[in-house]
Design a protein around this motif. Structure first.
Motif, PDB file in Angstrom:
ATOM      1  N   SER A 113      32.678  14.502   5.581  1.00  0.00           N
ATOM      2  CA  SER A 113      32.485  15.749   4.839  1.00  0.00           C
ATOM      3  C   SER A 113      32.592  15.428   3.351  1.00  0.00           C
ATOM      4  O   SER A 113      32.947  14.311   2.972  1.00  0.00           O
ATOM      5  N   PHE A 114      32.288  16.412   2.524  1.00  0.00           N
ATOM      6  CA  PHE A 114      32.431  16.213   1.082  1.00  0.00           C
ATOM      7  C   PHE A 114      33.856  16.558   0.659  1.00  0.00           C
ATOM      8  O   PHE A 114      34.467  17.491   1.176  1.00  0.00           O
ATOM      9  N   SER A 115      34.384  15.794  -0.281  1.00  0.00           N
ATOM     10  CA  SER A 115      35.715  16.054  -0.825  1.00  0.00           C
ATOM     11  C   SER A 115      35.585  16.878  -2.099  1.00  0.00           C
ATOM     12  O   SER A 115      34.549  16.856  -2.772  1.00  0.00           O
ATOM     13  N   ALA A 116      36.669  17.590  -2.434  1.00  0.00           N
ATOM     14  CA  ALA A 116      36.685  18.327  -3.700  1.00  0.00           C
ATOM     15  C   ALA A 116      36.946  17.394  -4.879  1.00  0.00           C
ATOM     16  O   ALA A 116      36.748  17.767  -6.028  1.00  0.00           O
ATOM     17  N   HIS A 117      37.404  16.166  -4.597  1.00  0.00           N
ATOM     18  CA  HIS A 117      37.622  15.195  -5.677  1.00  0.00           C
ATOM     19  C   HIS A 117      36.293  14.822  -6.324  1.00  0.00           C
ATOM     20  O   HIS A 117      35.246  14.828  -5.680  1.00  0.00           O
ATOM     21  N   THR A 118      36.349  14.482  -7.591  1.00  0.00           N
ATOM     22  CA  THR A 118      35.155  13.967  -8.272  1.00  0.00           C
ATOM     23  C   THR A 118      35.401  12.572  -8.845  1.00  0.00           C
ATOM     24  O   THR A 118      34.460  11.812  -9.053  1.00  0.00           O
ATOM     25  N   ASP A 119      36.679  12.227  -9.095  1.00  0.00           N
ATOM     26  CA  ASP A 119      37.008  10.904  -9.636  1.00  0.00           C
ATOM     27  C   ASP A 119      38.369  10.486  -9.081  1.00  0.00           C
ATOM     28  O   ASP A 119      39.390  11.085  -9.405  1.00  0.00           O
ATOM     29  N   LEU A 120      38.375   9.485  -8.224  1.00  0.00           N
ATOM     30  CA  LEU A 120      39.612   9.042  -7.584  1.00  0.00           C
ATOM     31  C   LEU A 120      40.492   8.302  -8.586  1.00  0.00           C
ATOM     32  O   LEU A 120      40.002   7.534  -9.410  1.00  0.00           O
ATOM     33  N   ASN A 121      41.794   8.531  -8.488  1.00  0.00           N
ATOM     34  CA  ASN A 121      42.755   7.908  -9.390  1.00  0.00           C
ATOM     35  C   ASN A 121      43.354   6.678  -8.704  1.00  0.00           C
ATOM     36  O   ASN A 121      44.333   6.778  -7.979  1.00  0.00           O
ATOM     37  N   ILE A 122      42.744   5.521  -8.906  1.00  0.00           N
ATOM     38  CA  ILE A 122      43.185   4.273  -8.271  1.00  0.00           C
ATOM     39  C   ILE A 122      44.060   3.505  -9.253  1.00  0.00           C
ATOM     40  O   ILE A 122      43.616   3.153 -10.345  1.00  0.00           O
ATOM     41  N   LYS A 123      45.304   3.240  -8.856  1.00  0.00           N
ATOM     42  CA  LYS A 123      46.265   2.573  -9.752  1.00  0.00           C
ATOM     43  C   LYS A 123      46.190   1.054  -9.672  1.00  0.00           C
ATOM     44  O   LYS A 123      46.467   0.357 -10.635  1.00  0.00           O
ATOM     45  N   PHE A 124      45.886   0.532  -8.466  1.00  0.00           N
ATOM     46  CA  PHE A 124      45.828  -0.915  -8.324  1.00  0.00           C
ATOM     47  C   PHE A 124      44.948  -1.283  -7.131  1.00  0.00           C
ATOM     48  O   PHE A 124      44.704  -0.470  -6.246  1.00  0.00           O
ATOM     49  N   GLN A 125      44.466  -2.532  -7.154  1.00  0.00           N
ATOM     50  CA  GLN A 125      43.663  -3.037  -6.047  1.00  0.00           C
ATOM     51  C   GLN A 125      44.619  -3.459  -4.926  1.00  0.00           C
ATOM     52  O   GLN A 125      45.577  -4.184  -5.165  1.00  0.00           O
ATOM     53  N   SER A 126      44.346  -2.988  -3.720  1.00  0.00           N
ATOM     54  CA  SER A 126      45.174  -3.372  -2.582  1.00  0.00           C
ATOM     55  C   SER A 126      44.330  -3.249  -1.327  1.00  0.00           C
ATOM     56  O   SER A 126      43.149  -2.935  -1.401  1.00  0.00           O
ATOM     57  N   HIS A 127      44.932  -3.486  -0.154  1.00  0.00           N
ATOM     58  CA  HIS A 127      44.159  -3.317   1.081  1.00  0.00           C
ATOM     59  C   HIS A 127      43.971  -1.842   1.419  1.00  0.00           C
ATOM     60  O   HIS A 127      43.287  -1.498   2.367  1.00  0.00           O
ATOM     61  N   ARG A 128      44.577  -0.960   0.594  1.00  0.00           N
ATOM     62  CA  ARG A 128      44.403   0.488   0.815  1.00  0.00           C
ATOM     63  C   ARG A 128      43.557   1.140  -0.268  1.00  0.00           C
ATOM     64  O   ARG A 128      43.097   2.260  -0.097  1.00  0.00           O
ATOM     65  N   SER A 129      43.395   0.506  -1.408  1.00  0.00           N
ATOM     66  CA  SER A 129      42.652   1.141  -2.498  1.00  0.00           C
ATOM     67  C   SER A 129      41.904   0.098  -3.321  1.00  0.00           C
ATOM     68  O   SER A 129      42.411  -1.003  -3.547  1.00  0.00           O
ATOM     69  N   ARG A 130      40.719   0.458  -3.761  1.00  0.00           N
ATOM     70  CA  ARG A 130      39.917  -0.440  -4.587  1.00  0.00           C
ATOM     71  C   ARG A 130      39.174   0.369  -5.652  1.00  0.00           C
ATOM     72  O   ARG A 130      38.697   1.471  -5.383  1.00  0.00           O
ATOM     73  N   ASP A 131      39.079  -0.213  -6.835  1.00  0.00           N
ATOM     74  CA  ASP A 131      38.238   0.332  -7.893  1.00  0.00           C
ATOM     75  C   ASP A 131      37.231  -0.756  -8.242  1.00  0.00           C
ATOM     76  O   ASP A 131      37.568  -1.748  -8.886  1.00  0.00           O
ATOM     77  N   TYR A 132      35.985  -0.579  -7.780  1.00  0.00           N
ATOM     78  CA  TYR A 132      34.962  -1.610  -7.961  1.00  0.00           C
ATOM     79  C   TYR A 132      34.358  -1.566  -9.361  1.00  0.00           C
ATOM     80  O   TYR A 132      33.530  -2.400  -9.701  1.00  0.00           O
ATOM     81  N   THR A 133      34.776  -0.585 -10.181  1.00  0.00           N
ATOM     82  CA  THR A 133      34.259  -0.477 -11.546  1.00  0.00           C
ATOM     83  C   THR A 133      35.167  -1.173 -12.554  1.00  0.00           C
ATOM     84  O   THR A 133      34.808  -1.304 -13.718  1.00  0.00           O
ATOM     85  N   ASN A 134      36.365  -1.595 -12.122  1.00  0.00           N
ATOM     86  CA  ASN A 134      37.347  -2.141 -13.054  1.00  0.00           C
ATOM     87  C   ASN A 134      37.899  -3.470 -12.549  1.00  0.00           C
ATOM     88  O   ASN A 134      38.902  -3.505 -11.834  1.00  0.00           O
ATOM     89  N   PRO A 135      37.262  -4.584 -12.913  1.00  0.00           N
ATOM     90  CA  PRO A 135      37.733  -5.893 -12.419  1.00  0.00           C
ATOM     91  C   PRO A 135      39.089  -6.295 -12.978  1.00  0.00           C
ATOM     92  O   PRO A 135      39.721  -7.223 -12.481  1.00  0.00           O
ATOM     93  N   TYR A 136      39.559  -5.604 -14.019  1.00  0.00           N
ATOM     94  CA  TYR A 136      40.834  -5.977 -14.643  1.00  0.00           C
ATOM     95  C   TYR A 136      42.015  -5.183 -14.085  1.00  0.00           C
ATOM     96  O   TYR A 136      43.142  -5.351 -14.543  1.00  0.00           O
ATOM     97  N   LEU A 137      41.748  -4.291 -13.123  1.00  0.00           N
ATOM     98  CA  LEU A 137      42.836  -3.500 -12.540  1.00  0.00           C
ATOM     99  C   LEU A 137      43.812  -4.443 -11.834  1.00  0.00           C
ATOM    100  O   LEU A 137      43.391  -5.359 -11.125  1.00  0.00           O
ATOM    101  N   PRO A 138      45.125  -4.262 -12.037  1.00  0.00           N
ATOM    102  CA  PRO A 138      46.085  -5.187 -11.415  1.00  0.00           C
ATOM    103  C   PRO A 138      46.046  -5.123  -9.895  1.00  0.00           C
ATOM    104  O   PRO A 138      45.735  -4.085  -9.315  1.00  0.00           O
ATOM    105  N   VAL A 139      46.351  -6.258  -9.289  1.00  0.00           N
ATOM    106  CA  VAL A 139      46.422  -6.350  -7.832  1.00  0.00           C
ATOM    107  C   VAL A 139      47.865  -6.161  -7.413  1.00  0.00           C
ATOM    108  O   VAL A 139      48.784  -6.698  -8.034  1.00  0.00           O
ATOM    109  N   ASN A 140      48.071  -5.355  -6.380  1.00  0.00           N
ATOM    110  CA  ASN A 140      49.408  -5.191  -5.828  1.00  0.00           C
ATOM    111  C   ASN A 140      49.632  -6.320  -4.822  1.00  0.00           C
ATOM    112  O   ASN A 140      49.075  -6.293  -3.736  1.00  0.00           O
TER     113      ASN A 140
END
Length: 333
Positions: A194-221
């Motif tokens: 389904s569609f979510s009401a979110h428009t921009d996900l707030n990803i704090k760090f790269q992990s096996h649960r979250s990824r931001d493919y637009t920011n290669p400098y995001l810290p890895v947990n």
């Protein structure tokens, strides 16, 4: 009378337990996964509401069971260590509501973020890399966040625009992730989208649960990456083989022809395949598949090991790392 009055006063200031907890003094823009990380040791979380209040530093967390909420409140009431998120002390109390009602738009309102429920699997059965692989077939995936709710294992997948998200939803809703990308014990795996009401996900760090493919400098947990930073020991206690960007594939039960094109189709699902070499050894067929880096090869190896290229158990893949790092493949005319 005085004792009754004291009792009434005590009751007035004693909170009635609720399976919904109210958290205060959270860090700015606290992410849902940070709340889940704090609360999940006490039970199953079925809903959250983040960034509440004028300063957006409050949240609500709903447990599946009242006793789980009581357990968390009791633990921190008697603990010498306060509840903390990103180093900030978090204050926890029972909410005066019995459930969280999110005033989010329904799943029929088109948006650029999809809410995907993956039925028939546990959280560890489908990696974030597999989810990315399936959905990036429709366009560039900006961000992915995965979590567990009452509905099961879910993911939020952010595209650049609602058109791309709609295309992915129309193509994949009600479909299954290809079997060769899933563990052997998974018998069915259905996508409900389904569609979510979110428009921009707030990803704090790269992990096996979250990824931001637009920011290669995001810290890895480090604690969150599946096995990549663990001791290099296999399940049998022996040292794991050194990793390489080149995989050695042994193919058994060869009922169908396996060509360079077939292998390219299977292995390029995980990243750019640079070179492929096929050869026979000890009466069986083997192939070397070269990726640009070790990380891509590792994902492909973990995802494809033991799986069959064709249904019915035909052309089963057994993968190991090669000692090669750059194949010398001559072009055949």
């Amino acid at each position: 009378m005085s004792s009754a009055g004291a009792g009434q006063q005590q009751f007035r200031y004693t909170q009635t337990p609720s399976k919904v907890l109210h958290l205060r003094n959270l860090p700015w823009e606290c992410a849902e996964e940070e709340l889940v990380e704090l609360c999940k040791p006490f039970g199953k979380i079925v809903n959250t509401k983040c960034n509440v209040g004028a300063n957006r530093n409050q949240a609500f967390v709903e447990f599946a069971d009242l006793n789980q909420a009581i357990s968390m409140v009791s633990y921190y009431a008697s603990s010498s260590e306060p509840a903390q998120v990103r180093g900030k002390t978090v204050y926890i109390q029972y909410s005066n509501r019995q459930e969280i009602v999110n005033n989010k738009s329904s799943g029929d309102v088109v948006g650029n973020v999809l809410l995907v429920t993956i039925e028939g699997v546990e959280a560890g059965d489908v990696s974030i890399d597999v989810i990315h692989l399936v959905f990036s077939a429709f366009g560039f995936v900006h961000k992915i966040a995965t979590f567990e709710k009452a509905a099961g294992f879910q993911a939020l997948i952010q595209f650049s625009d609602s058109g791309t998200a709609s295309e992915a939803r129309n193509a994949l809703d009600g479909r299954s992730i290809p079997r060769y990308l899933l563990p052997e014990h998974v018998t069915s795996c259905l996508l409900r989208i389904s569609f979510s009401a979110h428009t921009d996900l707030n990803i704090k760090f790269q992990s096996h649960r979250s990824r931001d493919y637009t920011n290669p400098y995001l810290p890895v947990n480090p604690s969150a990456i599946d096995g990549t930073l663990q001791p290099t020991l296999g399940p049998d206690g022996k040292k794991k083989e050194p990793e390489s960007n080149v995989l050695l594939a042994s193919i058994e039960n060869m009922q169908y022809a396996v060509t360079v094109d077939v292998l390219h189709t299977v292995f390029s699902a995980f990243g750019t395949v640079q070179k492929i070499a096929i050869f026979e050894k000890n009466g069986g067929m083997q192939a070397l598949i070269q990726y640009p880096d070790v990380a891509t090869a590792a994902v492909a190896k973990d995802s494809l090991e033991g799986h069959c290229i064709y249904d019915g158990g035909y052309c089963k893949l057994h993968l190991s790392y090669s000692r090669h790092t750059d194949l010398n493949v001559k072009v055949q005319i």
